[in-house]
Each structure stands twice: as structure tokens, then as C-alpha cells.
Design a protein around this motif. Structure first.
Motif, PDB file in Angstrom:
ATOM      1  N   LEU A 267     -21.248 -42.517 -51.704  1.00  0.00           N
ATOM      2  CA  LEU A 267     -21.331 -44.541 -52.357  1.00  0.00           C
ATOM      3  C   LEU A 267     -20.390 -45.037 -50.578  1.00  0.00           C
ATOM      4  O   LEU A 267     -19.319 -44.968 -49.907  1.00  0.00           O
ATOM      5  CB  LEU A 267     -20.123 -44.384 -53.063  1.00  0.00           C
ATOM      6  N   SER A 268     -21.145 -46.321 -50.395  1.00  0.00           N
ATOM      7  CA  SER A 268     -20.582 -47.017 -49.597  1.00  0.00           C
ATOM      8  C   SER A 268     -20.410 -48.705 -50.006  1.00  0.00           C
ATOM      9  O   SER A 268     -21.016 -48.557 -51.200  1.00  0.00           O
ATOM     10  CB  SER A 268     -21.613 -47.896 -48.435  1.00  0.00           C
ATOM     11  N   VAL A 269     -19.140 -48.627 -49.935  1.00  0.00           N
ATOM     12  CA  VAL A 269     -18.655 -50.035 -50.950  1.00  0.00           C
ATOM     13  C   VAL A 269     -18.892 -51.565 -49.518  1.00  0.00           C
ATOM     14  O   VAL A 269     -18.000 -51.094 -48.750  1.00  0.00           O
ATOM     15  CB  VAL A 269     -17.200 -49.708 -50.974  1.00  0.00           C
ATOM     16  N   ARG A 270     -18.780 -52.017 -49.904  1.00  0.00           N
ATOM     17  CA  ARG A 270     -19.154 -53.513 -49.389  1.00  0.00           C
ATOM     18  C   ARG A 270     -18.013 -53.903 -50.078  1.00  0.00           C
ATOM     19  O   ARG A 270     -18.195 -54.862 -51.147  1.00  0.00           O
ATOM     20  CB  ARG A 270     -20.235 -54.001 -49.133  1.00  0.00           C
ATOM     21  N   ILE A 271     -17.237 -54.171 -49.268  1.00  0.00           N
ATOM     22  CA  ILE A 271     -15.771 -55.312 -49.441  1.00  0.00           C
ATOM     23  C   ILE A 271     -16.101 -56.569 -49.818  1.00  0.00           C
ATOM     24  O   ILE A 271     -16.172 -57.374 -48.114  1.00  0.00           O
ATOM     25  CB  ILE A 271     -14.291 -55.244 -49.362  1.00  0.00           C
ATOM     26  N   GLU A 272     -16.473 -57.715 -50.211  1.00  0.00           N
ATOM     27  CA  GLU A 272     -16.991 -58.625 -50.286  1.00  0.00           C
ATOM     28  C   GLU A 272     -15.680 -60.031 -50.061  1.00  0.00           C
ATOM     29  O   GLU A 272     -15.148 -60.255 -48.923  1.00  0.00           O
ATOM     30  CB  GLU A 272     -17.453 -59.182 -51.504  1.00  0.00           C
ATOM     31  N   LYS A 273     -15.005 -59.995 -50.464  1.00  0.00           N
ATOM     32  CA  LYS A 273     -13.502 -61.226 -51.132  1.00  0.00           C
ATOM     33  C   LYS A 273     -12.143 -60.081 -51.987  1.00  0.00           C
ATOM     34  O   LYS A 273     -12.850 -59.585 -53.042  1.00  0.00           O
ATOM     35  CB  LYS A 273     -14.301 -62.044 -50.996  1.00  0.00           C
ATOM     36  N   ILE A 274     -11.200 -61.189 -52.120  1.00  0.00           N
ATOM     37  CA  ILE A 274     -10.905 -60.261 -53.158  1.00  0.00           C
ATOM     38  C   ILE A 274      -9.834 -62.008 -53.604  1.00  0.00           C
ATOM     39  O   ILE A 274      -9.439 -62.538 -52.629  1.00  0.00           O
ATOM     40  CB  ILE A 274      -9.516 -59.420 -52.650  1.00  0.00           C
TER      41      ILE A 274
ATOM     42  N   THR B  35      -8.964 -51.805 -43.289  1.00  0.00           N
ATOM     43  CA  THR B  35     -10.001 -52.440 -42.802  1.00  0.00           C
ATOM     44  C   THR B  35      -9.486 -53.063 -41.747  1.00  0.00           C
ATOM     45  O   THR B  35      -8.233 -53.163 -41.812  1.00  0.00           O
ATOM     46  CB  THR B  35     -10.474 -53.854 -44.113  1.00  0.00           C
ATOM     47  N   PRO B  36      -9.773 -54.125 -40.592  1.00  0.00           N
ATOM     48  CA  PRO B  36      -9.335 -54.996 -40.281  1.00  0.00           C
ATOM     49  C   PRO B  36      -8.902 -56.168 -40.616  1.00  0.00           C
ATOM     50  O   PRO B  36      -8.886 -56.131 -41.961  1.00  0.00           O
ATOM     51  CB  PRO B  36     -10.366 -55.420 -39.200  1.00  0.00           C
TER      52      PRO B  36
ATOM     53  N   VAL C 222      -9.468 -71.568 -50.442  1.00  0.00           N
ATOM     54  CA  VAL C 222      -7.636 -71.560 -51.396  1.00  0.00           C
ATOM     55  C   VAL C 222      -7.751 -70.771 -52.664  1.00  0.00           C
ATOM     56  O   VAL C 222      -6.006 -70.144 -52.484  1.00  0.00           O
ATOM     57  CB  VAL C 222      -8.438 -72.920 -52.629  1.00  0.00           C
ATOM     58  N   CYS C 223      -8.638 -69.527 -53.301  1.00  0.00           N
ATOM     59  CA  CYS C 223      -8.212 -68.378 -53.651  1.00  0.00           C
ATOM     60  C   CYS C 223      -8.724 -67.382 -53.711  1.00  0.00           C
ATOM     61  O   CYS C 223      -8.587 -66.596 -54.398  1.00  0.00           O
ATOM     62  CB  CYS C 223      -8.766 -69.112 -55.225  1.00  0.00           C
ATOM     63  N   TYR C 224      -9.606 -67.338 -52.284  1.00  0.00           N
ATOM     64  CA  TYR C 224     -10.148 -65.761 -51.333  1.00  0.00           C
ATOM     65  C   TYR C 224      -9.576 -65.686 -50.349  1.00  0.00           C
ATOM     66  O   TYR C 224     -10.013 -66.635 -49.354  1.00  0.00           O
ATOM     67  CB  TYR C 224     -11.511 -65.855 -51.690  1.00  0.00           C
ATOM     68  N   ILE C 225      -9.056 -64.367 -49.577  1.00  0.00           N
ATOM     69  CA  ILE C 225      -9.230 -63.812 -48.461  1.00  0.00           C
ATOM     70  C   ILE C 225     -11.042 -62.939 -49.045  1.00  0.00           C
ATOM     71  O   ILE C 225     -11.061 -62.474 -49.662  1.00  0.00           O
ATOM     72  CB  ILE C 225      -8.419 -62.871 -48.675  1.00  0.00           C
ATOM     73  N   TRP C 226     -11.688 -63.585 -47.583  1.00  0.00           N
ATOM     74  CA  TRP C 226     -12.720 -62.819 -47.120  1.00  0.00           C
ATOM     75  C   TRP C 226     -12.571 -61.429 -46.720  1.00  0.00           C
ATOM     76  O   TRP C 226     -11.860 -61.658 -45.433  1.00  0.00           O
ATOM     77  CB  TRP C 226     -14.368 -63.337 -46.633  1.00  0.00           C
ATOM     78  N   VAL C 227     -13.306 -60.820 -46.866  1.00  0.00           N
ATOM     79  CA  VAL C 227     -13.293 -58.952 -46.019  1.00  0.00           C
ATOM     80  C   VAL C 227     -14.066 -59.240 -45.206  1.00  0.00           C
ATOM     81  O   VAL C 227     -14.186 -58.322 -43.705  1.00  0.00           O
ATOM     82  CB  VAL C 227     -12.983 -58.410 -46.422  1.00  0.00           C
ATOM     83  N   ASP C 228     -15.194 -58.994 -45.791  1.00  0.00           N
ATOM     84  CA  ASP C 228     -16.628 -58.729 -45.899  1.00  0.00           C
ATOM     85  C   ASP C 228     -16.925 -57.501 -44.977  1.00  0.00           C
ATOM     86  O   ASP C 228     -17.412 -57.781 -43.270  1.00  0.00           O
ATOM     87  CB  ASP C 228     -17.811 -59.954 -45.154  1.00  0.00           C
TER      88      ASP C 228
ATOM     89  N   TYR D 229     -10.653 -62.008 -59.104  1.00  0.00           N
ATOM     90  CA  TYR D 229     -10.985 -60.890 -58.759  1.00  0.00           C
ATOM     91  C   TYR D 229     -11.359 -59.957 -57.312  1.00  0.00           C
ATOM     92  O   TYR D 229     -11.332 -60.990 -56.389  1.00  0.00           O
ATOM     93  CB  TYR D 229     -12.097 -60.006 -59.213  1.00  0.00           C
ATOM     94  N   LEU D 230     -11.358 -58.397 -57.447  1.00  0.00           N
ATOM     95  CA  LEU D 230     -11.625 -58.287 -56.300  1.00  0.00           C
ATOM     96  C   LEU D 230     -13.277 -57.971 -56.456  1.00  0.00           C
ATOM     97  O   LEU D 230     -13.655 -57.496 -56.785  1.00  0.00           O
ATOM     98  CB  LEU D 230     -10.888 -56.600 -56.403  1.00  0.00           C
ATOM     99  N   HIS D 231     -14.144 -58.201 -55.471  1.00  0.00           N
ATOM    100  CA  HIS D 231     -15.093 -58.663 -55.172  1.00  0.00           C
ATOM    101  C   HIS D 231     -15.865 -57.473 -54.766  1.00  0.00           C
ATOM    102  O   HIS D 231     -15.878 -57.476 -52.958  1.00  0.00           O
ATOM    103  CB  HIS D 231     -16.004 -60.162 -54.976  1.00  0.00           C
ATOM    104  N   LEU D 232     -16.969 -56.231 -54.590  1.00  0.00           N
ATOM    105  CA  LEU D 232     -17.760 -54.984 -54.438  1.00  0.00           C
ATOM    106  C   LEU D 232     -18.766 -55.480 -54.533  1.00  0.00           C
ATOM    107  O   LEU D 232     -19.081 -55.529 -55.654  1.00  0.00           O
ATOM    108  CB  LEU D 232     -16.735 -54.091 -54.310  1.00  0.00           C
TER     109      LEU D 232
END
Length: 310
Positions: free
Chosen positions: A170-177, A208-209, A216-222, A297-300
Motif C-alpha cells: 500500500l502507498s498512501v497519498r496524504i492530500e490534506k487534513i 512527513t516534512p 482556512v480549514c485545511y492543512i495541505w500535505v501532498d 476529515y483526513l483526505h487520502l
């Protein structure tokens, strides 16, 4: 059920990489990130000593000495004023690189290992207590020069694992939280841990780095995380934990903000949104409380691969 650990070689390699990275951060005065790396490393070595049959008794004794030194360094950094990075015990930390390098090359036969290493035990213990400042520092210096200093170096994300035949990965792309106070968090990052039902790590945690991208409501990880265990080896009653951490300026420490859990029966190709829970991280899943009533939510995005049978 005992935690499933990586093979001896890959485990020692991951320890060595994390140690060198933590020393680099430590040397640059990045005490929060260095302390985090040392703590993760100490925990992983402790679990290997307790549950792995891949090391001889003598090797476990040496690993325990190293673990205590690493743990002491983490405590020193946690209790040092943020503007004054103490160099106490840093030389002892550097000496552990050579200890791990020797473990890479040792045979797996425990009787042979004990016989070969028995005559070196006293000498190695002295080296850890009173590190040599000549060849040792030259070796460490060469290794540290391989690590560039930038925000990416704080990451402990690992490359895709070497895949066993017929196994799924499994590889997981962490988009945003999603967080209602996303704008206020300082230096947020996410630590990813594959856990069994008892909360033991099944492989070395990854982080993650630090990310500064947010709205406003999300931290983007990418960022993409490659789970190092095959799906076949994961505990069905465990899970993959995503733990959001941030820097608290008032206490000069990294703090856990919240976490999410990817259950094994939720794993399938494509996007998924996970609920976000309040700290502390609950590995037994008995007292989970949502962080917010808002639909955040945490979006993956999940990607599955299966190695060929032959």
C-alpha cells in the motif's frame, strides 16, 4: 501477538539513516526535530530488543546501551532551552553509527555472533563511553555531508519497500487534513505508524516534512507514504495511524494535535476520507472521540500494488 519487525538488514539500515538524520538536525540546532527522531529510534530499538529473534544476546546488550544513550540525548534536548542547544552526550550519539555499521555485517548465526563479538564487547562499551575524536569524527563527518539541510531533510519518509513475491503493498497519498484552527498550527507534520492490536509498531514510523501550505480549514500535505509492511503481514485488528503533530512555542516542544486510523478493511484503491479523533492516540480504539462536529476529515488516496508470483 508479537510485533512483526523488518528483516535484520533493512531494520539496521533504517536505524542508521534515522540516526544520521537526527544527528544532522541536532548539529544544526533543530532540537525539536532531532529529539523526535531520537525518540522514534529509541522506541524502535527497544521493540527489537524485546521481540526480535534476529539479534544475539550480546548484540541486544550493545543495542540496549546505544538505546539508553539515544534516549538520554532526546531527554537532554527536550529539557534544554530552545536557544541553547547543549552538546552534552552528542559525541556518544555519533559513536553509535559505528555500532550499527558493525551490525550490518554480522552473520545471522547467533552462536557465531556471540563468539566473534565476545572479545570486542569491553572495547566497544568503552568506545561508547569515551568516544575517539579522530577516525570516528571523520567517518561521521563524511556521512553527515550526504544529507542536505532543508525542510525536506526533516522528513523520515521511506522509499517503496522491496516487495516479496505474491504480496500486496500500500502507498498512501496524504492530500490534506481538515481543522477549524488550521491557520494557527506551527510547523505541522504527520507521523504514520503501522500498529498491531497492542499498539506496537510493525515497522519504523515515518514522518512527513513540515508543511506550510494551508487555507482556512485545511492543512495541505501532498506527500506519498509507502507502507513498509505487506498488507498480508498487517494485524487485522491493528491499523495504520496518521498522527498530526505541531510545534508548541510556549513549551518549546512538539505536541500531538489529533489522529486518524485507516482500518485494514477500509483499504481499497482510490480516495478515502478518515474521521479525525482527539488526542491522546488510542491504540485499543475503545475511547475514540471526534475532534470536531464539523465535517472535516483526513483526505487520502490509496494505491495498491501486488508483486508477481514468480
Amino acid at each position: 501477538m508479537e510485533p512483526l519487525l523488518e528483516t535484520r538488514g533493512s531494520l539496521v539500515n533504517s536505524w542508521n539513516s534515522l540516526l544520521i538524520e537526527s544527528i544532522s538536525l541536532d548539529s544544526w540546532g533543530q532540537v525539536i526535530e532531532a529529539s523526535k527522531g531520537y525518540s522514534i529510534l529509541s522506541q524502535s530499538i527497544s521493540e527489537a530488543i524485546s521481540y526480535s529473534g534476529q539479534f544475539s544476546n550480546q548484540e541486544k546488550k550493545e543495542l540496549n546501551i546505544s538505546r539508553k544513550i539515544i534516549q538520554d540525548r532526546a531527554h537532554i534536548l527536550e529539557n534544554t532551552d530552545f536557544t541553547q542547544n547543549s552538546s552534552e552526550n552528542l559525541d556518544e550519539i555519533r559513536s553509535i553509527i559505528l555500532v550499527l555499521e558493525q551490525l550490518k555485517n554480522e552473520p545471522n548465526d547467533t552462536d557465531q555472533v556471540d563468539e566473534m563479538r565476545q572479545t570486542k564487547t569491553s572495547e566497544m562499551s568503552k568506545q561508547i563511553e569515551l568516544p575517539n575524536r579522530t577516525e570516528l569524527e571523520e567517518d561521521v563527518s563524511d556521512l553527515l555531508q550526504q544529507i542536505p539541510y532543508n525542510n525536506e531533510s526533516i522528513s523520515t519518509l521511506q522509499p517503496e519497500p522491496i516487495q516479496e513475491r505474491g504480496m500486496s503493498y500500500l502507498s498512501v497519498r496524504i492530500e490534506k487534513i481538515g481543522l477549524k484552527d488550521a491557520q494557527s498550527l506551527v510547523d505541522p507534520s504527520i507521523t504514520i505508524c503501522a500498529k498491531n492490536r497492542k499498539g506496537f509498531n510493525l515497522s519504523l514510523p515515518q514522518s512527513t516534512p513540515i508543511t506550510g501550505k494551508r487555507d482556512v480549514c485545511y492543512i495541505w500535505v501532498d506527500k506519498t507514504v509507502h507502507i513498509q509492511n505487506s498488507l498480508n503481514s498487517l494485524d487485522k485488528e491493528g491499523g495504520i495511524y496518521f498522527i498530526l503533530q505541531h510545534y508548541k512555542q510556549k513549551v518549546s516542544k512538539i505536541s500531538t494535535k489529533c489522529f486518524s486510523i485507516l482500518e485494514l478493511d477500509e483499504i481499497e484503491e482510490g480516495p478515502i476520507a478518515l474521521e479525525i479523533y482527539k488526542k491522546p492516540v488510542e491504540y485499543k480504539k475503545k475511547k475514540l472521540s471526534l475532534l470536531s462536529v464539523k465535517p472535516l476529515y483526513l483526505h487520502l488516496t490509496l494505491h495498491l500494488t501486488r508483486s508477481a508470483e514468480q
